[in-house]
Design an enzyme around this catalytic site. Structure first.
Site, PDB file in Angstrom:
ATOM      1  N   GLY A 148     -68.792  51.228  -5.979  1.00 21.55           N
ATOM      2  CA  GLY A 148     -68.170  51.412  -7.221  1.00 21.55           C
ATOM      3  C   GLY A 148     -69.053  52.035  -8.288  1.00 21.55           C
ATOM      4  O   GLY A 148     -69.974  52.708  -7.975  1.00 21.55           O
ATOM      5  N   GLU A 174     -67.820  45.286   5.355  1.00 20.16           N
ATOM      6  CA  GLU A 174     -67.705  44.159   4.567  1.00 20.16           C
ATOM      7  C   GLU A 174     -67.026  42.707   5.423  1.00 20.16           C
ATOM      8  O   GLU A 174     -65.616  42.926   5.482  1.00 20.16           O
ATOM      9  CB  GLU A 174     -67.245  44.244   3.151  1.00 20.16           C
ATOM     10  CG  GLU A 174     -67.344  42.993   2.566  1.00 20.16           C
ATOM     11  CD  GLU A 174     -66.682  43.271   0.962  1.00 20.16           C
ATOM     12  OE1 GLU A 174     -65.680  43.653   0.763  1.00 20.16           O
ATOM     13  OE2 GLU A 174     -67.524  42.901  -0.045  1.00 20.16           O
ATOM     14  N   LEU A 222     -56.142  59.618 -16.823  1.00 26.18           N
ATOM     15  CA  LEU A 222     -57.104  60.120 -17.378  1.00 26.18           C
ATOM     16  C   LEU A 222     -57.752  58.820 -18.104  1.00 26.18           C
ATOM     17  O   LEU A 222     -57.831  59.115 -19.536  1.00 26.18           O
ATOM     18  CB  LEU A 222     -57.016  61.098 -18.342  1.00 26.18           C
ATOM     19  CG  LEU A 222     -56.886  62.541 -17.377  1.00 26.18           C
ATOM     20  CD1 LEU A 222     -56.611  63.721 -18.522  1.00 26.18           C
ATOM     21  CD2 LEU A 222     -58.005  62.739 -16.505  1.00 26.18           C
ATOM     22  N   LYS A 262     -72.334  54.352  -4.273  1.00 30.68           N
ATOM     23  CA  LYS A 262     -71.371  54.776  -3.319  1.00 30.68           C
ATOM     24  C   LYS A 262     -70.098  53.907  -3.069  1.00 30.68           C
ATOM     25  O   LYS A 262     -69.646  53.818  -4.322  1.00 30.68           O
ATOM     26  CB  LYS A 262     -72.132  54.652  -1.925  1.00 30.68           C
ATOM     27  CG  LYS A 262     -73.561  55.054  -1.810  1.00 30.68           C
ATOM     28  CD  LYS A 262     -74.379  55.200  -0.682  1.00 30.68           C
ATOM     29  CE  LYS A 262     -74.644  53.928   0.084  1.00 30.68           C
ATOM     30  NZ  LYS A 262     -75.532  53.922   1.187  1.00 30.68           N
ATOM     31  N   GLU A 296     -65.935  47.669  -9.753  1.00 27.55           N
ATOM     32  CA  GLU A 296     -66.874  46.626  -9.231  1.00 27.55           C
ATOM     33  C   GLU A 296     -66.280  46.413  -7.752  1.00 27.55           C
ATOM     34  O   GLU A 296     -65.340  45.489  -7.849  1.00 27.55           O
ATOM     35  CB  GLU A 296     -66.888  45.545 -10.050  1.00 27.55           C
ATOM     36  CG  GLU A 296     -67.669  45.768 -11.130  1.00 27.55           C
ATOM     37  CD  GLU A 296     -69.243  45.900 -11.284  1.00 27.55           C
ATOM     38  OE1 GLU A 296     -69.678  45.756 -10.081  1.00 27.55           O
ATOM     39  OE2 GLU A 296     -69.690  46.251 -12.357  1.00 27.55           O
ATOM     40  N   ASP A 352     -59.202  25.325  -6.817  1.00 28.61           N
ATOM     41  CA  ASP A 352     -58.650  26.676  -6.690  1.00 28.61           C
ATOM     42  C   ASP A 352     -59.189  27.334  -5.420  1.00 28.61           C
ATOM     43  O   ASP A 352     -58.624  28.017  -4.777  1.00 28.61           O
ATOM     44  CB  ASP A 352     -58.530  27.419  -7.831  1.00 28.61           C
ATOM     45  CG  ASP A 352     -57.554  28.389  -7.878  1.00 28.61           C
ATOM     46  OD1 ASP A 352     -56.668  28.342  -7.276  1.00 28.61           O
ATOM     47  OD2 ASP A 352     -57.371  29.070  -9.161  1.00 28.61           O
ATOM     48  N   LYS A 355     -55.153  40.016 -15.344  1.00 29.23           N
ATOM     49  CA  LYS A 355     -54.457  39.501 -14.213  1.00 29.23           C
ATOM     50  C   LYS A 355     -55.514  39.037 -13.323  1.00 29.23           C
ATOM     51  O   LYS A 355     -56.205  39.765 -12.447  1.00 29.23           O
ATOM     52  CB  LYS A 355     -53.699  40.868 -13.507  1.00 29.23           C
ATOM     53  CG  LYS A 355     -52.564  40.225 -12.669  1.00 29.23           C
ATOM     54  CD  LYS A 355     -52.384  41.176 -11.600  1.00 29.23           C
ATOM     55  CE  LYS A 355     -53.236  41.213 -10.527  1.00 29.23           C
ATOM     56  NZ  LYS A 355     -53.461  39.788  -9.639  1.00 29.23           N
ATOM     57  N   PRO A 356     -55.517  37.860 -13.537  1.00 25.82           N
ATOM     58  CA  PRO A 356     -56.290  37.190 -12.206  1.00 25.82           C
ATOM     59  C   PRO A 356     -55.985  37.274 -10.717  1.00 25.82           C
ATOM     60  O   PRO A 356     -54.732  37.717 -10.640  1.00 25.82           O
ATOM     61  CB  PRO A 356     -56.221  35.853 -12.485  1.00 25.82           C
ATOM     62  CG  PRO A 356     -55.114  35.254 -13.238  1.00 25.82           C
ATOM     63  CD  PRO A 356     -54.780  36.626 -13.885  1.00 25.82           C
ATOM     64  N   GLY A 408     -66.490  46.274  -3.185  1.00 31.59           N
ATOM     65  CA  GLY A 408     -67.070  45.634  -2.038  1.00 31.59           C
ATOM     66  C   GLY A 408     -68.614  45.796  -1.764  1.00 31.59           C
ATOM     67  O   GLY A 408     -69.196  46.870  -2.388  1.00 31.59           O
TER      68      GLY A 408
HETATM   69  P1  NAD Z   1     -58.382  42.608  -3.765  1.00 32.52           P
HETATM   70  O1  NAD Z   1     -58.844  44.051  -4.153  1.00 32.52           O
HETATM   71  O2  NAD Z   1     -57.541  42.240  -2.642  1.00 32.52           O
HETATM   72  O3  NAD Z   1     -57.921  42.180  -5.096  1.00 32.52           O
HETATM   73  C1  NAD Z   1     -58.679  42.327  -6.480  1.00 32.52           C
HETATM   74  C2  NAD Z   1     -57.532  42.209  -7.536  1.00 32.52           C
HETATM   75  O4  NAD Z   1     -56.756  43.531  -7.253  1.00 32.52           O
HETATM   76  C3  NAD Z   1     -56.594  41.142  -7.539  1.00 32.52           C
HETATM   77  O5  NAD Z   1     -56.257  40.526  -8.718  1.00 32.52           O
HETATM   78  C4  NAD Z   1     -55.371  41.756  -6.781  1.00 32.52           C
HETATM   79  O6  NAD Z   1     -54.047  40.924  -7.362  1.00 32.52           O
HETATM   80  C5  NAD Z   1     -55.621  43.067  -7.462  1.00 32.52           C
HETATM   81  N1  NAD Z   1     -54.620  44.058  -6.706  1.00 32.52           N
HETATM   82  C6  NAD Z   1     -54.397  44.251  -5.404  1.00 32.52           C
HETATM   83  N2  NAD Z   1     -53.650  45.364  -5.071  1.00 32.52           N
HETATM   84  C7  NAD Z   1     -53.490  45.751  -6.354  1.00 32.52           C
HETATM   85  C8  NAD Z   1     -52.832  47.028  -6.626  1.00 32.52           C
HETATM   86  N3  NAD Z   1     -51.922  47.959  -5.671  1.00 32.52           N
HETATM   87  N4  NAD Z   1     -53.009  47.476  -8.080  1.00 32.52           N
HETATM   88  C9  NAD Z   1     -53.485  46.746  -8.993  1.00 32.52           C
HETATM   89  N5  NAD Z   1     -54.134  45.536  -8.420  1.00 32.52           N
HETATM   90  C10 NAD Z   1     -54.203  45.197  -7.340  1.00 32.52           C
HETATM   91  O7  NAD Z   1     -59.866  41.843  -3.625  1.00 32.52           O
HETATM   92  P2  NAD Z   1     -60.159  40.506  -3.439  1.00 32.52           P
HETATM   93  O8  NAD Z   1     -59.902  40.233  -1.851  1.00 32.52           O
HETATM   94  O9  NAD Z   1     -59.510  39.357  -4.472  1.00 32.52           O
HETATM   95  O10 NAD Z   1     -61.478  40.179  -3.619  1.00 32.52           O
HETATM   96  C11 NAD Z   1     -62.731  40.369  -2.678  1.00 32.52           C
HETATM   97  C12 NAD Z   1     -63.121  41.882  -2.825  1.00 32.52           C
HETATM   98  O11 NAD Z   1     -63.730  42.022  -4.124  1.00 32.52           O
HETATM   99  C13 NAD Z   1     -64.456  42.197  -2.089  1.00 32.52           C
HETATM  100  O12 NAD Z   1     -64.371  43.445  -1.392  1.00 32.52           O
HETATM  101  C14 NAD Z   1     -65.686  41.835  -2.810  1.00 32.52           C
HETATM  102  O13 NAD Z   1     -66.608  42.366  -2.373  1.00 32.52           O
HETATM  103  C15 NAD Z   1     -65.027  42.415  -4.222  1.00 32.52           C
HETATM  104  N6  NAD Z   1     -65.936  41.969  -5.436  1.00 32.52           N
HETATM  105  C16 NAD Z   1     -66.594  42.695  -5.765  1.00 32.52           C
HETATM  106  C17 NAD Z   1     -67.504  42.332  -7.086  1.00 32.52           C
HETATM  107  C18 NAD Z   1     -68.401  43.245  -7.785  1.00 32.52           C
HETATM  108  O14 NAD Z   1     -68.905  42.850  -8.602  1.00 32.52           O
HETATM  109  N7  NAD Z   1     -68.775  44.502  -7.137  1.00 32.52           N
HETATM  110  C19 NAD Z   1     -67.282  40.933  -7.404  1.00 32.52           C
HETATM  111  C20 NAD Z   1     -66.568  40.149  -6.599  1.00 32.52           C
HETATM  112  C21 NAD Z   1     -65.914  40.512  -5.622  1.00 32.52           C
END
Ligand code: NAD
Length: 485
Positions: A461, A388, A250, A458, A256, A98, A181-182, A258
Site C-alpha cells: 500500500g 500472505e 480522483l 510495494k 494499508e 467477536d 464500515k467495519p 497485506g
Molecule cells: P478484506 O480486504 O477482505 O476486507 C477489508 C474491508 O474491506 C472489510 O470491511 C470488507 O468488508 C471491505 N470490502 C471488501 N470488499 C469490498 C469492496 N468490493 N468494496 C469496498 N469494501 C470492500 O480484508 P480482511 O480479510 O478483512 O483483512 C485482512 C487483510 O487486511 C490482510 O490482507 C491484512 O494484511 C490486511 N491488513 C492490513 C493492515 C495494514 O495496516 N496494512 C492492517 C490490518 C490488516
C-alpha cells in the site's frame, strides 16, 4: 460456554440515531471459539450508506465539528480516550468474543492502543495550524490546514478497534466527518465506539457506522460522490479495487494492505531472545497480523540451533479459549481464515516443506483453532513463502550472507514490516536502510506506538497511519496570499 457480554442492539448509527437497515436485513456474528452465532447486526444497503454519507455531509457543512478549533476537538477526543479506558473490561470482552482474541491480548494491546490512538491525535489536534511563508512578493502569504470533508473509513476483521482508531483519531482531530464500515465479520466494537464517541461529545452525524458487506455497503461507499477521502485497510486484492475506484473519482486514498514480513536472525544475535521475538511475531493475534513476521531467515551457522529452539518452544505456546487468561493464541477469527491456513499448509507439504511442529487444527469446542506451525525446507519461490497466509504459520530459510538475507527479505511483492536480530549495531542500521518495508524492528517485533508512522511499500500500500503524517493526510493545505500594495 454461554456469555453474558452485552453486544448491544446491533443497529446502524446514522446522524446520531440508531436504526435498523432498510428492509430489516441482519447478519449473524459468530463466536470464533465455538463456531456458534452470538448475535446479529443490521446489514446496511446502498440506501443506508447514502443516508449515512448525507448525514456526515450535513454535519460537516453545519460546522459544529469542522468549525471548532483543533484545541476544542482535541478536548473531546481526550474524553474519548478516557471513556475507552473506563470501559476497558466491556470493550475487551466484546472484542474477544467477536474476533476470538485472547482476553489478555485485548486488554493489553487492542484496548490500550485504541485509547492511545485517540489520546495521541487529541494532542496533535492542539498543534494543528498553518504557516506563514516568506516570499519576495509584496504580500502576506500563509497556509491553512483544512479538513477534507467526509471520510469513508473501511476496516478489516483483525484489529477492529485499533484500526478504526487509527483512522477516526486523525480524521476527527482534523475536523472531518466519517462514515465507518467495519469488517463484515467483526462489527461489534465499532458500534460500541459509536456510543462512546457520542457520550464524549462528538456531535450527531460526525461519526456514522454502517455495518454491512464489502460488495454492498463497501461498494456503495466507494461509488458515493459525497465521499472526499477513502481510508482503507484490508487485503491487497480488495485494495487494488478500492484504489481503482478512488482513482476514477480522483479522491485521495490511504491504502494499508497485506504483508508478508521477513524476520532476519544473524549469528551474532542473542538467540533465545531472538527466537522469543520470532515466536511473538508469527503467533501474535493468531498470525492474523498484517505486520506479523511469517518468514524467518536465519544465518546458516545458527540455522539448526534456531530450528531446534523453535521445535521445542512453539508447541508450548498456550493455544485455547480466548476467555482463559493464560491463553496466548486463540482461534482464527472465522472459518474462512482457518480453511485458508489449512490449504496453505497442505500446499507446503506438496511444495516440499518439512513440518517442524504444528501442521494441524486443534479440536476444541467447535472453534476455529489451528496449532502454531513451523515449516522448513521450502524453496523461496514457493507460494507458501511468497504469499500472505495470515495465520500462525512460520516458514524458515537459511542464508549465507547479508546480501542474500536482504535479497530474500525483499523478494516478495509485499513491503509492510521487517525485522533484524543482531548484536552488531552497524549491521542493524545497514540492513534497516536496505529493507523494502514501511517499518523495521531491530531486536524485537511489533513495537507499535501512535507517534511512529507505519504503512506499506510495494503491494502493501501507500500512505502512512500514525504520527503527524497521518494527521496531515486528513487535511488539505490552502494558501492565502494577501496583497500588501
Ligand atoms: P478484506 O480486504 O477482505 O476486507 C477489508 C474491508 O474491506 C472489510 O470491511 C470488507 O468488508 C471491505 N470490502 C471488501 N470488499 C469490498 C469492496 N468490493 N468494496 C469496498 N469494501 C470492500 O480484508 P480482511 O480479510 O478483512 O483483512 C485482512 C487483510 O487486511 C490482510 O490482507 C491484512 O494484511 C490486511 N491488513 C492490513 C493492515 C495494514 O495496516 N496494512 C492492517 C490490518 C490488516
Amino acid at each position: 460456554m454461554t456469555t453474558t457480554i452485552d453486544t448491544g442492539p446491533g443497529q446502524l448509527f446514522i446522524g446520531g440515531r440508531w436504526r435498523e437497515a432498510t428492509g430489516g436485513a441482519r447478519r449473524e456474528v459468530v463466536d470464533p471459539s465455538t463456531g456458534k452465532p452470538v448475535t446479529t447486526v443490521a446489514e446496511a444497503s446502498a440506501a443506508d450508506v447514502d443516508d449515512a454519507v448525507r448525514a456526515a455531509r450535513r454535519a460537516f457543512d453545519a460546522g459544529e465539528w469542522s468549525g471548532l478549533s483543533g484545541r476544542e476537538r482535541g478536548r473531546v477526543l481526550h474524553r474519548v480516550a478516557q471513556l475507552i479506558r473506563g470501559n476497558a473490561e466491556e470493550l475487551a470482552a466484546l472484542e474477544s468474543l467477536d474476533v476470538g482474541k485472547p482476553i489478555n491480548l485485548c486488554k493489553a494491546v487492542d484496548i490500550a492502543n485504541a485509547a492511545n490512538d485517540y489520546e495521541y491525535f487529541a494532542s496533535l489536534a492542539f498543534t494543528l495550524d498553518g504557516a506563514t511563508r516568506d516570499t519576495p512578493l509584496n504580500a502576506l502569504a500563509y497556509t491553512r490546514r483544512e479538513p477534507l470533508g467526509v471520510v469513508a473509513a473501511i476496516t478489516p476483521f483483525n484489529f477492529p478497534l485499533i484500526l478504526a482508531g487509527s483512522k477516526l483519531g486523525p480524521a476527527l482531530a482534523a475536523g472531518n466527518t466519517v462514515v465507518h464500515k467495519p469488517a463484515d465479520e467483526t462489527p461489534l466494537s465499532a458500534l460500541y465506539m459509536a456510543r462512546l464517541l457520542a457520550e464524549a461529545g462528538v456531535p450527531d452525524g460526525v461519526v456514522n457506522v454502517v455495518t454491512g458487506s464489502g460488495p454492498v455497503a463497501g461498494e456503495a461507499l466507494l461509488a458515493h460522490r459525497g465521499i472526499d477521502k477513502i481510508a482503507f485497510t484490508g487485503s491487497t486484492a480488495v485494495g487494488r479495487h478500492v484504489a481503482a475506484a478512488a482513482g476514477q473519482a480522483l479522491k485521495p486514498v490511504t491504502m494499508e494492505l497485506g504483508g508478508n514480513a521477513a524476520h532476519i536472525v544473524f549469528e551474532d544475535a542473542d538467540l533465545e531472545q531472538a527466537v522469543g521475538a520470532v515466536i511473538k511475531g508469527f503467533v501474535f493475534n493468531t498470525g492474523q497480523f498484517c505486520m506479523g513476521g511469517p518468514r524467518l531467515l536465519v544465518a546458516r551457522p545458527v540455522y539448526s540451533t534456531v530450528l531446534g529452539i523453535l521445535a521445542e518452544a512453539v508447541p508450548g505456546v498456550p493455544v485455547g479459549d480466548p476467555r482463559d487468561e493464560a491463553t496466548v493464541v486463540g482461534p482464527m477469527a472465522g472459518e474462512r481464515h482457518l480453511r485458508k491456513v489449512e490449504e496453505y499448509v497442505g500446499l507446503a507439504r506438496k511444495e516440499g516443506g518439512r513440518i517442524v511442529c504444528g501442521g494441524e487444527r486443534l479440536d476444541l469446542n467447535g472453534g476455529f483453532y489451528y496449532r502454531p506451525t513451523v515449516i522448513a525446507d521450502l524453496p523461496n519461490d514457493s507460494r507458501v513463502v511468497q504469499e500472505e497466509i495470515f495465520g500462525p504459520v512460520l516458514t524458515v530459510q537459511p542464508f549465507d550472507s547479508e546480501e542474500e538475507a536482504v535479497a530474500l527479505a525483499n523478494s516478495t511483492p509485499y513491503g509492510l514490516a521487517s525485522g533484524v536480530q543482531t548484536g552488531n549495531l552497524a549491521r542493524a542500521h545497514r540492513i534497516a536502510a536496505r529493507l523494502q518495508a514501511g517499518i523495521v524492528w531491530v531486536n524485537d517485533w511489533a513495537l507499535l506506538d501512535p507517534a511512529v508512522p507505519f504503512g506499506g511499500v510495494k503491494n502493501s500500500g501507500f500512505g502512512r497511519e500514525y504520527g503527524p503524517e497521518a494527521l496531515a493526510a486528513y487535511t488539505k493545505v490552502k494558501s492565502v496570499v494577501v496583497s500588501l500594495d
